[in-house]
Design a protein around this motif. Sequence first.
Motif, short mmCIF file in Angstrom:
data_model
loop_
_atom_site.label_atom_id
_atom_site.label_comp_id
_atom_site.label_asym_id
_atom_site.label_seq_id
_atom_site.Cartn_x
_atom_site.Cartn_y
_atom_site.Cartn_z
N LEU A 279 0.84 -1.21 0.00
CA LEU A 279 0.00 0.00 0.00
C LEU A 279 0.87 1.26 0.00
O LEU A 279 0.65 2.19 -0.79
CB LEU A 279 -0.93 0.00 1.21
CG LEU A 279 -1.78 1.26 1.39
CD1 LEU A 279 -2.94 1.24 0.39
CD2 LEU A 279 -2.33 1.36 2.81
N CYS A 280 1.89 1.30 0.88
CA CYS A 280 2.76 2.47 0.95
C CYS A 280 3.54 2.65 -0.35
O CYS A 280 3.74 3.77 -0.82
CB CYS A 280 3.71 2.36 2.14
SG CYS A 280 2.88 2.43 3.75
N HIS A 281 3.97 1.51 -0.93
CA HIS A 281 4.70 1.59 -2.20
C HIS A 281 3.82 2.17 -3.30
O HIS A 281 4.24 3.04 -4.08
CB HIS A 281 5.18 0.18 -2.58
CG HIS A 281 5.91 0.14 -3.90
ND1 HIS A 281 5.28 -0.13 -5.09
CD2 HIS A 281 7.22 0.36 -4.21
CE1 HIS A 281 6.15 -0.09 -6.08
NE2 HIS A 281 7.35 0.21 -5.57
N ASP A 282 2.56 1.71 -3.37
CA ASP A 282 1.65 2.22 -4.41
C ASP A 282 1.30 3.68 -4.15
O ASP A 282 1.14 4.46 -5.10
CB ASP A 282 0.38 1.37 -4.44
CG ASP A 282 0.61 0.01 -5.07
OD1 ASP A 282 1.60 -0.14 -5.81
OD2 ASP A 282 -0.18 -0.91 -4.82
N LEU A 283 1.16 4.09 -2.89
CA LEU A 283 0.90 5.50 -2.58
C LEU A 283 2.04 6.39 -3.06
O LEU A 283 1.83 7.48 -3.59
CB LEU A 283 0.70 5.69 -1.07
CG LEU A 283 -0.68 5.36 -0.50
CD1 LEU A 283 -0.66 5.43 1.01
CD2 LEU A 283 -1.74 6.29 -1.06
N SER A 284 3.28 5.91 -2.89
CA SER A 284 4.42 6.71 -3.32
C SER A 284 4.51 6.82 -4.83
O SER A 284 5.07 7.79 -5.36
CB SER A 284 5.71 6.10 -2.76
OG SER A 284 5.93 4.81 -3.32
#
Length: 584
Positions: free
Chosen positions: A47-52
């Motif tokens: 999730l954090c990777h896709d947000l970035s």
Amino acid sequence: MSMIRPGNPQDERVLILAPSHRDGPTLATVLARAGLITKICGDMQELCHDLSNGAGVAVIAEESLSDPREAACLPAFLERQPPWSEPPIVVAMAPRKGHGRGSQALVDHGNLVLLERPFSSATLVSSVRSALRARRRQYQIRDHLLEHERNEARLGAKEQELRQLNETLERRVRERTAELEEVNRQLVDEIRQRQEAEQSLRHAQKMEAIGQLTGGVAHDFNNLLMVVCGGVNLLERTNDTAQRARILSGMRDAAARGEALTRQLLAFSRRTALTPEPIDLPSLLEGMRILIAGALRGDIVIDIKMAPDLWPVLTDPTQLNLVILNLAVNARDAMPDGGTLTIAATNATLEGSNRFALAGEFVRLEVRDTGVGIPPEILDRVFEPFFTTKEIGKGTGLGLSQVYGFAKQSGGHAEICSREGDGTSVILYLPRGEAVAQDNAQTQLSRSEEKGVDGPHRILLVEDNDAVAALVQEMLEGLGFAPRRVANAREALAALENDQNFDLVFSDIVMPGGMNGIELARAIKRKTPEIPVILATGYSAALRHANGVDGLQILRKPYDMDTLNTALREAWGGRESSKSITVS
């Protein structure tokens, strides 16, 4: 309706994180049916990777935050965001009061939406779309910042080139007098480059002004959305023809004001030639009121005084908008402790014997503040290009010179009067134009009528925006209450002083007049602690500040009748009363 158009599909994605194998696909199906782009993430790291990499909003089931290591990952990611970025997070909570252990880790995040399960598909879609609109504004601010940086880089390169040419100019004149013609050609090129650099600088100044307005304009857009969303909710609940007509009229007025505000903002992002046309000054200023208020602070009062028989002016409307906005921003900076910004206009017939040798019929437009004033030793220099008393990065020194050049190019004149400690007045003389046809349906603002309805539950409504006040009055009456509306905090205190029979105070937070909703609530608690107080706001900074005030209920704009009724019930839940709260 949203005034921010969708951008890159990557930035529009709705990321979904739910440990249950059923919840994730269910949420994705509901959002996909609403036309939204979704992606289900396997864990918090994904999730954090896709947000970035770019996303509009994250929808997270609270169970995903139950693991402390997983729960700590997202706040750490949010702390690393650049200043412009505050990704919206929608947390689907278990049905209980207060924040769960998982969502507690995100309670300080300013762009957090908590949805208590079970919730409807419409609630989920509405919350996600609202969050997407907020995210699009963030991406727009990012794009403006990048464009501003590119303009500065180009301007720096041109200035460096000018410096290098100036360093070599004298040497070339001495050593190569025979090439004087070539040197002259280079000088002409340098002048042209300097003019292009100044034009780029003026364009960057417009973009900076729009950036400063973003926070205030968001507040006003939320007020307009409150009228539209609340009106739709009311239309679904009533068959009264007269009431539906009033609601539809308020919604049309809100849409027209939103359209006018967007048109004003777009004007500042384009380069336009000076195109004079007859302008009705009172209508123009009334249409700019939201834009001017967005450039100011809440402790500054706007006072517009127009002569009843005021002539039209003949000038370029876009440039006049920019001039008035520049003067308003200068006045704001001159009043660090608040004050009054007065915009006044009267007719003036000049005979040519005045100090600026003007003759004919003009409109005298004055923009006056109650700020710190200008020292007499620099008063004669304020209209000079690039002269500024502001800190580096706070001003370009072109604002007042543009005002002077605009007045001269329009066939009029500009002057400034100031005294230290006693404020500043900038006066423009603009030539009279032909009569302008008025469209009263578009230029007049809708006004709400105060209702003196006696009933078992009397509510004091404190709201400065007429359209929002009219809509909220309809909502309260639809719930079976008897509201009385006042426009500011001081009027509210006077009403409570004269009438002790109010059951509750429902107030906006951001209001003019020197006293906001939080200060009003504190004053009421000191004088009449038995009266509950509910605050509402659509301005994110005010909402964060209000959340730190103990014992106060906060409603975020826009809200619907169910949310309002729930807030009223909760406010009365802590107060002993023999009266029952019913919904009609």
